[in-house]
Write an enzyme that holds these catalytic residues in place. Structure first.
Site: not given
Ligand code: ADP
Ligand code: ADP
Ligand code: ZN
Length: 216
Positions: A13, A88, A127, A160, A171
């Site tokens: 995302k 979420r 990541r 992270r 998660r």
């Molecule tokens: P990822 O990229 O792995 O999906 P995020 O950066 O979006 O992770 O989120 C990291 C953490 O921030 C989540 O595990 C949660 O603790 C918190 N968080 C982010 N967005 C929300 C939300 N909409 N509601 C509640 N907690 C959130």
């Molecule tokens: P999210 O925001 O949904 O948690 P990220 O965009 O941070 O996900 O992506 C998670 C990890 O996977 C990052 O290290 C990113 O570089 C990698 N990644 C994202 N898209 C792809 C893809 N299409 N194929 C392989 N790796 C990917």
């Protein structure tokens, strides 16, 4: 255009959001990034959020929703926005629908980046991100040109704290229980588009543009 990105943690995302935000000139609003910024500045919001984030749990709905409403009321969101990591929970999704209705606005679509669970662990554990400019990388799928240094700004890249295996598993569990139901929530409202997130990063982006192109 008002878009929501859906999908499990690690689906891509954040990666896609940066490209969408550039192509369509709309702000990328990541609740995770806002929380992390507050943590690094040690604000009261950051202190509260950190407690939940470090365990892999969600930050409480009330705190999260108020923060997002404040953000969406800002000037730069008048022409649309891209939400990444929000909503979420079903309660967050309902609050967003009410917020939009009150303002006589509506979503264009939610975009589900579909990636089976077996891909996710490797993506999340590999990541890495730049603390200075927010650029994101993967040790195998999207490596930096110089090991450990950001391509964009040259700063050190880091993992992270919540991207270690145990927290990632928690998660994913939270995702399945609390966030996955949103897929049906948006499907029922005819607001769900789906892309195959197992393709390469640029191919996923092309699929997204095809979908969004038809919404403009
Ligand atoms: P990822 O990229 O792995 O999906 P995020 O950066 O979006 O992770 O989120 C990291 C953490 O921030 C989540 O595990 C949660 O603790 C918190 N968080 C982010 N967005 C929300 C939300 N909409 N509601 C509640 N907690 C959130
Ligand atoms: P999210 O925001 O949904 O948690 P990220 O965009 O941070 O996900 O992506 C998670 C990890 O996977 C990052 O290290 C990113 O570089 C990698 N990644 C994202 N898209 C792809 C893809 N299409 N194929 C392989 N790796 C990917
Ligand atoms: Zn950087």
């Amino acid at each position: 255009m008002k878009i929501i990105l859906l999908g499990p943690p690690g689906a891509g995302k954040g990666t896609q959001a940066k490209s969408i935000s550039n192509r369509y000139s709309i702000p990328h609003i990541s609740t995770g990034d806002i929380f992390r910024m507050n943590i690094s500045q040690n604000t009261p919001l950051g202190i509260e959020a950190k407690e939940h984030m470090d365990k892999g749990h969600l930050v409480p709905d009330e705190v999260t929703i108020n923060m997002v409403k404040d953000r969406l009321a800002q000037e730069d969101c008048m022409g649309g926005y891209l939400l990444d990591g929000f909503p979420r929970t079903v309660f967050q999704a309902e609050s967003l629908q009410n917020f939009l209705t009150e303002r006589n606005e509506k979503l264009d679509t939610s975009l589900l980046i579909e990636v089976p669970m077996e891909f996710i662990l490797e993506r999340m554990i590999g990541r890495r991100g730049c603390q200075s400019c927010g650029a994101s990388y993967h040790i195998k799928f999207n490596p930096t040109k110089v090991e450990g240094k950001c391509d964009v700004c040259g700063s050190d890249i880091v993992q992270r704290k919540d991207d270690v295996e145990e927290t990632v598993r928690e998660r994913l569990d939270v995702y399945e229980r609390q966030t996955q139901p949103l897929i049906d929530f948006y499907k029922e409202r005819n607001l769900l588009s789906t892309v195959d997130g197992t393709e390469a990063i640029n191919e996923v982006f092309e699929s997204i543009c095809t979908i969004l192109g038809s919404k403009k």
